[in-house]
Scaffold this active site. Structure first.
Site, PDB file in Angstrom:
ATOM      1  N   HIS A  57      66.454  -0.342   0.832  1.00 38.20           N
ATOM      2  CA  HIS A  57      67.425  -1.427   1.081  1.00 38.20           C
ATOM      3  C   HIS A  57      68.143  -1.812  -0.203  1.00 38.20           C
ATOM      4  CE1 HIS A  57      68.893  -4.913   3.529  1.00 38.20           C
ATOM      5  NE2 HIS A  57      69.252  -5.263   2.305  1.00 38.20           N
ATOM      6  N   HIS A  59      72.373  -2.529  -2.132  1.00 35.01           N
ATOM      7  CA  HIS A  59      73.826  -2.747  -1.977  1.00 35.01           C
ATOM      8  C   HIS A  59      74.544  -2.112  -3.163  1.00 35.01           C
ATOM      9  CE1 HIS A  59      73.570  -5.627   1.419  1.00 35.01           C
ATOM     10  NE2 HIS A  59      72.353  -5.779   0.928  1.00 35.01           N
ATOM     11  N   GLN A 152      79.182  -7.371   6.646  1.00 36.68           N
ATOM     12  CA  GLN A 152      78.721  -8.538   5.876  1.00 36.68           C
ATOM     13  C   GLN A 152      79.201  -9.878   6.462  1.00 36.68           C
ATOM     14  OE1 GLN A 152      77.098  -9.153   2.204  1.00 36.68           O
ATOM     15  NE2 GLN A 152      76.881 -10.760   3.739  1.00 36.68           N
ATOM     16  N   HIS A 210      70.270  -6.221   8.626  1.00 37.33           N
ATOM     17  CA  HIS A 210      69.816  -7.455   8.003  1.00 37.33           C
ATOM     18  C   HIS A 210      69.442  -8.353   9.180  1.00 37.33           C
ATOM     19  CE1 HIS A 210      71.832  -5.860   4.507  1.00 37.33           C
ATOM     20  NE2 HIS A 210      71.480  -6.886   3.781  1.00 37.33           N
ATOM     21  N   GLU A 213      67.659 -13.162   7.881  1.00 35.36           N
ATOM     22  CA  GLU A 213      67.504 -13.480   6.453  1.00 35.36           C
ATOM     23  C   GLU A 213      67.818 -14.968   6.279  1.00 35.36           C
ATOM     24  OE1 GLU A 213      69.997 -11.398   3.656  1.00 35.36           O
ATOM     25  OE2 GLU A 213      68.815 -12.053   1.937  1.00 35.36           O
ATOM     26  N   ASP A 309      67.205  -4.335  -2.941  1.00 35.79           N
ATOM     27  CA  ASP A 309      68.290  -5.143  -2.388  1.00 35.79           C
ATOM     28  C   ASP A 309      69.453  -5.313  -3.361  1.00 35.79           C
ATOM     29  OD1 ASP A 309      69.714  -6.621  -0.552  1.00 35.79           O
ATOM     30  OD2 ASP A 309      68.346  -8.320  -0.483  1.00 35.79           O
TER      31      ASP A 309
HETATM   32 FE   FE2 Z   1      70.669  -6.790   1.752  1.00 34.73          FE
END
Ligand code: FE2
Length: 425
Positions: A57, A59, A152, A210, A213, A309
């Site tokens: 995971h 970005h 996102q 996701h 979260e 992450d």
């Molecule tokens: Fe993430």
């Protein structure tokens, strides 16, 4: 004649004195005390030889952008998302590519050879997608980069969300992502999970969302994700990332939820460094840790892995691509301090993560890719404790990175000149 022979290695399962023979990029044999002619022989000196670290995971499109255009002052997830929204119109493809390639160099140096990166598909221009596809092409010879189409700003919350995500998949993005807790309502969140799982089933894609979260115990999209996985026959092909709301959920509800997740074959990725910094931000004291229930999920039979992450981006200013740092934080936050717990945290950044990512040829058995890392440690517990130096990193039999053994010289009377932090034999 072998291509490579690594002798006197300790493996993560505790076996010692092993030789690993490599031919044509694959492991030909693993045996105690094996000696055979090879183009290169490396004495592991009893150190730990592990399959590579995997980050399930990340970005990559945002990495190394810390401070652009400003720093996240509150440290919250929501300010991070807002900050990323400010940065997006200023992003240039070449800068993103350069930053991502620099991060991939860090990763390789750290023995991290497989990364699953979520890529923002919210903007119809799909600039981050184009940039990350280019990065995937460029690093293909030394790092497995998987890309997740990640809406996102919410796949339903954004007018062109579904369309852009579909286009990203058409362009070659591997996996269907989502962010149900960021949709406008709980109902829309659940609808997004259904829609995205159906899309994945139609296209034969994996799913990695996701999911929840948040510290809101009523954010229960993981339940919908598990249900849709079963309904659509996607068992073993779906991952829930973060699932932090589980930390705050009612215990009775969780006792019903855990077997449901296990039954659906949904895996879970916790992100300890980020969960411990972003969650609990609306609390005064006591402050919740916020990470999902890692040992309980593992005990229920769910495959749980840890991700990094973020590294130096709008959400997190720390990090260097070191999955041992991730495991170290994970065992602290989850209080997995028993020997078994620490070893499970090592698995969370190696074998469990590889399973989430469906990596073929992963492992230290004959027939697997000859991809492995020699650590300056005697076992996985010591590797995590020391965030041990990655002495050598091989991928498919090829040496990709080397770090000389760090050694500190002491200047103390009547003491040995050098100090090692490894435990005494
Ligand atoms: Fe993430």
């Amino acid at each position: 004649m072998l291509d490579l022979l690594v002798t006197n290695a300790t493996l993560p399962d505790g076996r010692t004195g092993l030789s690993v023979a490599v031919q044509d990029g694959r492991i030909a044999e693993v045996a105690a005390g094996l000696q055979a002619p090879a183009l290169e022989t490396v004495d592991a000196g009893g150190h730990l030889l592990t399959p590579p670290f995997c980050d399930p995971h990340f970005h990559m499109d945002a990495t190394l952008s810390y401070g652009l255009p400003r720093v996240n002052e509150s440290g919250t997830l929501l300010e991070g998302i807002a900050l990323w929204g400010e940065l997006k119109p200023q992003l240039k493809a070449q800068d993103m590519i350069d930053r991502a390639l620099a991060y991939c160099d860090w990763a390789v140096a750290r023995g991290l050879l497989a990364v699953r990166s979520h890529v923002d598909t919210s903007d119809p221009s799909l600039l981050p997608v184009e940039a990350m596809l280019e990065v995937r092409r460029r690093v293909a010879g030394y790092l497995d980069l998987q890309l997740v189409a990640f809406p996102q700003d919410g796949v339903l919350r954004t007018r062109t969300g579904v369309q852009s995500l579909q286009k990203a998949l058409d362009l070659g993005v591997d996996i269907v992502g989502g962010i149900p807790h960021f949709e406008r309502t709980m109902a829309e969140g659940a609808a997004s999970v259904k829609l995205l799982c159906e899309l994945a089933a139609e296209r034969g894609k994996l799913v990695d969302m996701h999911c929840d979260e948040t510290d809101d115990p009523l954010s229960r999209h993981i339940e919908t994700l598990a249900f849709e996985t079963q309904r659509l026959g996607l068992q073993g092909r779906v991952n829930g990332s973060h699932c932090t709301s589980m930390h705050s959920m009612d215990n009775y509800y969780v006792s019903k939820l855990l077997p449901l997740i296990a039954e659906s074959g949904v895996s879970v990725v916790a992100n300890p460094l980020i969960n411990i910094t972003l969650q609990g931000r609306h609390d005064s004291y006591p402050k919740r840790r916020g990470m999902t229930r890692v040992p309980e999920l593992m005990a229920a039979g769910v495959n749980v892995a840890f991700g990094h992450d973020c590294v130096m981006d709008p959400w997190y200013g720390m990090g260097s691509g070191d999955m041992l740092e991730v495991a170290h934080m994970g065992l602290h936050v989850a209080q997995m301090t028993s020997q078994k717990g620490i070893r499970a945290c090592f698995d969370a950044v190696t074998t469990n993560a590889a399973k989430v990512m469906h990596l073929a040829g992963y492992g230290l058995a004959p027939g697997c890719d000859a991809s492995f890392v020699l650590l300056q440690a005697r076992d996985p517990v010591e590797a995590i404790r020391l965030r041990a130096a990655r002495l050598k990193v091989w991928r498919k039999g090829r040496l990709l990175a080397e770090t000389p053994e760090p050694a500190t010289r002491l200047h103390l009377p009547q003491r040995p000149p050098a100090v090692s932090f490894m435990r005494p034999r």
